[in-house]
Design a protein around this motif. Sequence first.
Motif, PDB file in Angstrom:
ATOM      1  N   UNK A 154       0.814  -1.202   0.000  1.00 22.67           N
ATOM      2  CA  UNK A 154       0.000   0.000   0.000  1.00 22.67           C
ATOM      3  C   UNK A 154       0.852   1.259   0.000  1.00 22.67           C
ATOM      4  N   UNK A 155       0.175   2.391  -0.104  1.00 19.10           N
ATOM      5  CA  UNK A 155       0.830   3.693  -0.209  1.00 19.10           C
ATOM      6  C   UNK A 155       0.685   4.463   1.090  1.00 19.10           C
ATOM      7  N   UNK A 156       1.797   5.060   1.522  1.00 19.52           N
ATOM      8  CA  UNK A 156       1.783   5.977   2.664  1.00 19.52           C
ATOM      9  C   UNK A 156       2.172   7.353   2.148  1.00 19.52           C
ATOM     10  N   UNK A 157       1.319   8.328   2.367  1.00 16.75           N
ATOM     11  CA  UNK A 157       1.671   9.714   2.048  1.00 16.75           C
ATOM     12  C   UNK A 157       2.587  10.201   3.156  1.00 16.75           C
ATOM     13  N   UNK A 158       3.704  10.791   2.781  1.00 19.70           N
ATOM     14  CA  UNK A 158       4.658  11.273   3.777  1.00 19.70           C
ATOM     15  C   UNK A 158       5.108  12.682   3.427  1.00 19.70           C
ATOM     16  N   UNK A 159       5.595  13.367   4.418  1.00 18.23           N
ATOM     17  CA  UNK A 159       6.210  14.669   4.234  1.00 18.23           C
ATOM     18  C   UNK A 159       7.560  14.584   4.915  1.00 18.23           C
ATOM     19  N   UNK A 160       8.582  14.374   4.122  1.00 23.16           N
ATOM     20  CA  UNK A 160       9.912  14.218   4.680  1.00 23.16           C
ATOM     21  C   UNK A 160      10.955  14.293   3.595  1.00 23.16           C
ATOM     22  N   UNK A 161      12.184  14.010   3.981  1.00 23.18           N
ATOM     23  CA  UNK A 161      13.289  14.070   3.048  1.00 23.18           C
ATOM     24  C   UNK A 161      14.187  12.851   3.210  1.00 23.18           C
ATOM     25  N   UNK A 162      14.800  12.457   2.097  1.00 22.68           N
ATOM     26  CA  UNK A 162      15.783  11.387   2.081  1.00 22.68           C
ATOM     27  C   UNK A 162      16.962  11.835   1.220  1.00 22.68           C
ATOM     28  N   UNK A 163      18.119  11.242   1.483  1.00 23.36           N
ATOM     29  CA  UNK A 163      19.315  11.534   0.699  1.00 23.36           C
ATOM     30  C   UNK A 163      19.551  10.400  -0.286  1.00 23.36           C
ATOM     31  N   UNK A 164      19.836  10.760  -1.547  1.00 24.75           N
ATOM     32  CA  UNK A 164      20.172   9.760  -2.543  1.00 24.75           C
ATOM     33  C   UNK A 164      21.568   9.227  -2.221  1.00 24.75           C
ATOM     34  N   UNK A 165      21.669   7.931  -2.061  1.00 23.14           N
ATOM     35  CA  UNK A 165      22.885   7.294  -1.590  1.00 23.14           C
ATOM     36  C   UNK A 165      24.058   7.452  -2.555  1.00 23.14           C
ATOM     37  N   UNK A 166      25.253   7.511  -1.980  1.00 19.66           N
ATOM     38  CA  UNK A 166      26.492   7.534  -2.758  1.00 19.66           C
ATOM     39  C   UNK A 166      27.274   6.240  -2.585  1.00 19.66           C
ATOM     40  N   UNK A 167      26.631   5.216  -2.060  1.00 17.31           N
ATOM     41  CA  UNK A 167      27.314   3.931  -1.843  1.00 17.31           C
ATOM     42  C   UNK A 167      27.861   3.397  -3.164  1.00 17.31           C
ATOM     43  N   UNK A 168      29.067   2.888  -3.101  1.00 16.05           N
ATOM     44  CA  UNK A 168      29.786   2.453  -4.289  1.00 16.05           C
ATOM     45  C   UNK A 168      29.058   1.361  -5.077  1.00 16.05           C
ATOM     46  N   UNK A 169      28.366   0.460  -4.397  1.00 17.89           N
ATOM     47  CA  UNK A 169      27.715  -0.647  -5.096  1.00 17.89           C
ATOM     48  C   UNK A 169      26.575  -0.179  -6.007  1.00 17.89           C
ATOM     49  N   UNK A 170      26.150   1.106  -5.864  1.00 16.60           N
ATOM     50  CA  UNK A 170      25.116   1.660  -6.733  1.00 16.60           C
ATOM     51  C   UNK A 170      25.693   2.306  -7.999  1.00 16.60           C
TER      52      UNK A 170
END
Length: 88
Positions: free
Chosen positions: A15-31
């Motif tokens: 299901x979907x949860x509406x949220x109001x927040x922030x996340x950082x796009x990862x810089x992990x090497x495996x990506x």
Amino acid sequence: MSVLTQNIDRFPYTGVRRVSGQLKLSTKEWLNPYFDGTPGYEQVKGVTRGKVYDVISVEGYGDLEDITFIDDNNEEHILADFFFEEIE
């Protein structure tokens, strides 16, 4: 409060949860293959690794989530949860 579901393996949901927040796009090497043109990987465009993005919603598919956020082009963009990190 976390945007990503904590311990999702133990508490899967759909299901979907509406949220109001922030996340950082990862810089992990495996990506790296998703961003550097590696053959066989769908390339992620319109985002900047290490940048913090405003999240609109989170959609669960059992033990993983898709994150809907506003990208660098000011458009809605969806990526899997493993591309993101919580902001400390």
